[in-house]
Design a protein around this motif. Structure first.
Motif, PDB file in Angstrom:
ATOM      1  N   GLU A  13       0.824  -1.202   0.000  1.00 12.62           N
ATOM      2  CA  GLU A  13       0.000   0.000   0.000  1.00 12.62           C
ATOM      3  C   GLU A  13       0.865   1.261   0.000  1.00 12.62           C
ATOM      4  N   VAL A  14       1.970   1.221   0.722  1.00 11.49           N
ATOM      5  CA  VAL A  14       2.881   2.364   0.767  1.00 11.49           C
ATOM      6  C   VAL A  14       3.505   2.611  -0.605  1.00 11.49           C
ATOM      7  N   HIS A  15       3.979   1.546  -1.247  1.00 13.31           N
ATOM      8  CA  HIS A  15       4.584   1.700  -2.572  1.00 13.31           C
ATOM      9  C   HIS A  15       3.563   2.223  -3.580  1.00 13.31           C
ATOM     10  N   VAL A  16       2.347   1.688  -3.528  1.00 14.88           N
ATOM     11  CA  VAL A  16       1.297   2.128  -4.445  1.00 14.88           C
ATOM     12  C   VAL A  16       0.995   3.614  -4.217  1.00 14.88           C
ATOM     13  N   HIS A  17       0.928   4.017  -2.958  1.00 15.49           N
ATOM     14  CA  HIS A  17       0.676   5.422  -2.627  1.00 15.49           C
ATOM     15  C   HIS A  17       1.752   6.328  -3.236  1.00 15.49           C
ATOM     16  N   HIS A  18       3.023   5.920  -3.136  1.00 18.08           N
ATOM     17  CA  HIS A  18       4.113   6.725  -3.675  1.00 18.08           C
ATOM     18  C   HIS A  18       4.039   6.820  -5.201  1.00 18.08           C
ATOM     19  N   LEU A  19       3.705   5.698  -5.856  1.00 19.77           N
ATOM     20  CA  LEU A  19       3.581   5.726  -7.313  1.00 19.77           C
ATOM     21  C   LEU A  19       2.433   6.632  -7.747  1.00 19.77           C
ATOM     22  N   ARG A  20       1.334   6.568  -7.038  1.00 18.77           N
ATOM     23  CA  ARG A  20       0.192   7.422  -7.374  1.00 18.77           C
ATOM     24  C   ARG A  20       0.519   8.893  -7.155  1.00 18.77           C
ATOM     25  N   ARG A  21       1.280   9.168  -6.121  1.00 20.38           N
ATOM     26  CA  ARG A  21       1.646  10.556  -5.850  1.00 20.38           C
ATOM     27  C   ARG A  21       2.541  11.111  -6.959  1.00 20.38           C
ATOM     28  N   LYS A  22       3.389  10.254  -7.545  1.00 21.11           N
ATOM     29  CA  LYS A  22       4.336  10.711  -8.555  1.00 21.11           C
ATOM     30  C   LYS A  22       3.765  10.692  -9.969  1.00 21.11           C
ATOM     31  N   PHE A  23       2.809   9.775 -10.236  1.00 18.53           N
ATOM     32  CA  PHE A  23       2.321   9.610 -11.607  1.00 18.53           C
ATOM     33  C   PHE A  23       0.810   9.794 -11.753  1.00 18.53           C
ATOM     34  N   GLY A  24       0.128  10.075 -10.660  1.00 20.49           N
ATOM     35  CA  GLY A  24      -1.316  10.234 -10.727  1.00 20.49           C
ATOM     36  C   GLY A  24      -2.038   9.041 -10.138  1.00 20.49           C
ATOM     37  N   ALA A  25      -3.250   9.274  -9.660  1.00 15.16           N
ATOM     38  CA  ALA A  25      -3.999   8.241  -8.934  1.00 15.16           C
ATOM     39  C   ALA A  25      -4.344   7.029  -9.786  1.00 15.16           C
ATOM     40  N   GLY A  26      -4.379   7.207 -11.121  1.00 17.47           N
ATOM     41  CA  GLY A  26      -4.813   6.107 -11.975  1.00 17.47           C
ATOM     42  C   GLY A  26      -3.739   5.134 -12.380  1.00 17.47           C
ATOM     43  N   VAL A  27      -2.465   5.396 -12.054  1.00 21.16           N
ATOM     44  CA  VAL A  27      -1.377   4.555 -12.561  1.00 21.16           C
ATOM     45  C   VAL A  27      -1.459   3.129 -12.040  1.00 21.16           C
ATOM     46  N   VAL A  28      -1.936   2.942 -10.803  1.00 22.85           N
ATOM     47  CA  VAL A  28      -2.165   1.607 -10.256  1.00 22.85           C
ATOM     48  C   VAL A  28      -3.617   1.536  -9.808  1.00 22.85           C
ATOM     49  N   LYS A  29      -4.372   0.592 -10.360  1.00 18.71           N
ATOM     50  CA  LYS A  29      -5.780   0.435 -10.042  1.00 18.71           C
ATOM     51  C   LYS A  29      -5.968  -0.577  -8.910  1.00 18.71           C
ATOM     52  N   THR A  30      -6.847  -0.259  -7.984  1.00 17.50           N
ATOM     53  CA  THR A  30      -7.227  -1.202  -6.936  1.00 17.50           C
ATOM     54  C   THR A  30      -8.433  -2.005  -7.406  1.00 17.50           C
ATOM     55  N   VAL A  31      -8.320  -3.311  -7.365  1.00 15.45           N
ATOM     56  CA  VAL A  31      -9.440  -4.199  -7.668  1.00 15.45           C
ATOM     57  C   VAL A  31      -9.963  -4.694  -6.331  1.00 15.45           C
ATOM     58  N   ARG A  32     -11.079  -4.162  -5.918  1.00 14.66           N
ATOM     59  CA  ARG A  32     -11.580  -4.381  -4.566  1.00 14.66           C
ATOM     60  C   ARG A  32     -11.715  -5.871  -4.244  1.00 14.66           C
ATOM     61  N   GLY A  33     -11.158  -6.254  -3.119  1.00 18.87           N
ATOM     62  CA  GLY A  33     -11.236  -7.631  -2.668  1.00 18.87           C
ATOM     63  C   GLY A  33     -10.249  -8.572  -3.322  1.00 18.87           C
ATOM     64  N   VAL A  34      -9.481  -8.062  -4.291  1.00 17.66           N
ATOM     65  CA  VAL A  34      -8.541  -8.934  -5.024  1.00 17.66           C
ATOM     66  C   VAL A  34      -7.112  -8.420  -4.896  1.00 17.66           C
ATOM     67  N   GLY A  35      -6.869  -7.178  -5.362  1.00 13.71           N
ATOM     68  CA  GLY A  35      -5.496  -6.662  -5.315  1.00 13.71           C
ATOM     69  C   GLY A  35      -5.330  -5.460  -6.217  1.00 13.71           C
ATOM     70  N   TYR A  36      -4.254  -5.494  -7.026  1.00 11.74           N
ATOM     71  CA  TYR A  36      -3.885  -4.343  -7.833  1.00 11.74           C
ATOM     72  C   TYR A  36      -3.549  -4.781  -9.255  1.00 11.74           C
ATOM     73  N   ARG A  37      -3.712  -3.831 -10.175  1.00 10.78           N
ATOM     74  CA  ARG A  37      -3.294  -4.036 -11.565  1.00 10.78           C
ATOM     75  C   ARG A  37      -2.797  -2.711 -12.123  1.00 10.78           C
ATOM     76  N   LEU A  38      -2.126  -2.781 -13.258  1.00 12.36           N
ATOM     77  CA  LEU A  38      -1.679  -1.572 -13.934  1.00 12.36           C
ATOM     78  C   LEU A  38      -2.886  -0.761 -14.404  1.00 12.36           C
ATOM     79  N   GLY A  39      -2.807   0.549 -14.230  1.00 12.47           N
ATOM     80  CA  GLY A  39      -3.885   1.421 -14.666  1.00 12.47           C
ATOM     81  C   GLY A  39      -3.455   2.300 -15.812  1.00 12.47           C
ATOM     82  N   GLU A  40      -3.824   3.574 -15.743  1.00 12.67           N
ATOM     83  CA  GLU A  40      -3.482   4.538 -16.776  1.00 12.67           C
ATOM     84  C   GLU A  40      -2.983   5.809 -16.113  1.00 12.67           C
ATOM     85  N   LEU A  41      -2.276   6.607 -16.866  1.00 11.82           N
ATOM     86  CA  LEU A  41      -1.838   7.896 -16.339  1.00 11.82           C
ATOM     87  C   LEU A  41      -2.996   8.874 -16.321  1.00 11.82           C
ATOM     88  N   SER A  42      -3.120   9.591 -15.244  1.00 16.70           N
ATOM     89  CA  SER A  42      -4.210  10.560 -15.119  1.00 16.70           C
ATOM     90  C   SER A  42      -3.949  11.759 -16.034  1.00 16.70           C
TER      91      SER A  42
END
Length: 220
Positions: free
Chosen positions: A191-220
């Motif tokens: 969660e910490v790493h994802v937060h840092h990536l979102r802060r640097k590249f936008g909230a959409g760069v890593v998508k949260t899939v509720r109840g499952v995990g994470y996947r690559l997203g898109e640049l905001s």
């Protein structure tokens, strides 16, 4: 990138493991071929480095067993056998590449990156997400031509997601990919790493899939 190394020579195995770690790759090192299938059942890897001259069974036997089970994991063979027939045999039995001992460790690392890229459908030495570009060899990230500073694990996480753009990974899978079996890590480390990536590249760069995990997203 997570590497399964199968090599019975202690000096070579230790040296390769150390270099992989230095290059930002996590690895598991086995000294016998009989443990390979078990490891693949319990852990996920991006590439297998397989010595042919193992103490318990020939590396070709390991390779055959993998392919019979439908494993598509890229395999790079390490061998001290420099006869062309041995190399052809390895490739014909499902290996993707080979290196003859002694080899340059930098070449091994470059070949592993190339194998993983090809397996993921990537052809160049850089990974792209819109204006974001990762240079795998140089371990640098640029956004619209401007270099962005990332911590080691942030880089590893972003690289891994770019190599598997359509897959969703659980927190535990990502911890294993980034840290392997290197001791305990904080429960919220992903969660910490994802937060840092979102802060640097936008909230959409890593998508949260509720109840499952994470996947690559898109640049905001």
């Amino acid at each position: 990138m997570r590497v399964l190394l199968v090599e019975d020579d202690p000096l070579l195995g230790e040296g390769v493991s150390h270099t992989l770690s230095r290059e930002g790759m996590s690895s598991e090192w086995l000294k016998e071929g009989g443990n390979v299938l078990s490891s693949l059942k319990h852990s996920s890897f991006d590439v297998l480095v397989l010595d042919l001259g193992l103490p318990d069974m020939d590396g070709i036997e390991v390779l055959n067993a993998l392919r019979r089970q439908g494993q598509t994991l890229p395999v790079l063979i390490l061998t001290a056998r420099d006869d062309i027939s041995d190399r052809v045999r390895g490739l014909d039995n499902g290996a993707d590449d080979y290196l003859v001992k002694p080899f340059d460790i930098a070449e091994l690392v470059a070949r592993l990156r190339a194998l993983v890229r090809r397996h993921a459908g990537q052809v160049s030495g850089s990974l792209q997400l819109g204006p974001l570009s990762i240079d795998q060899a140089g371990r640098t990230v640029t956004l619209s031509g401007t270099e962005i500073s990332l911590g080691r694990r942030e880089f590893d996480l972003l690289e891994f997601l770019l190599l598997h753009p359509s897959r969703v990974f659980s927190r535990d899978q990502l911890v294993e990919q980034l840290y392997g079996w290197d001791g305990d890590v904080e429960s919220n480390v992903i969660e910490v790493h994802v937060h840092h990536l979102r802060r640097k590249f936008g909230a959409g760069v890593v998508k949260t899939v509720r109840g499952v995990g994470y996947r690559l997203g898109e640049l905001s």
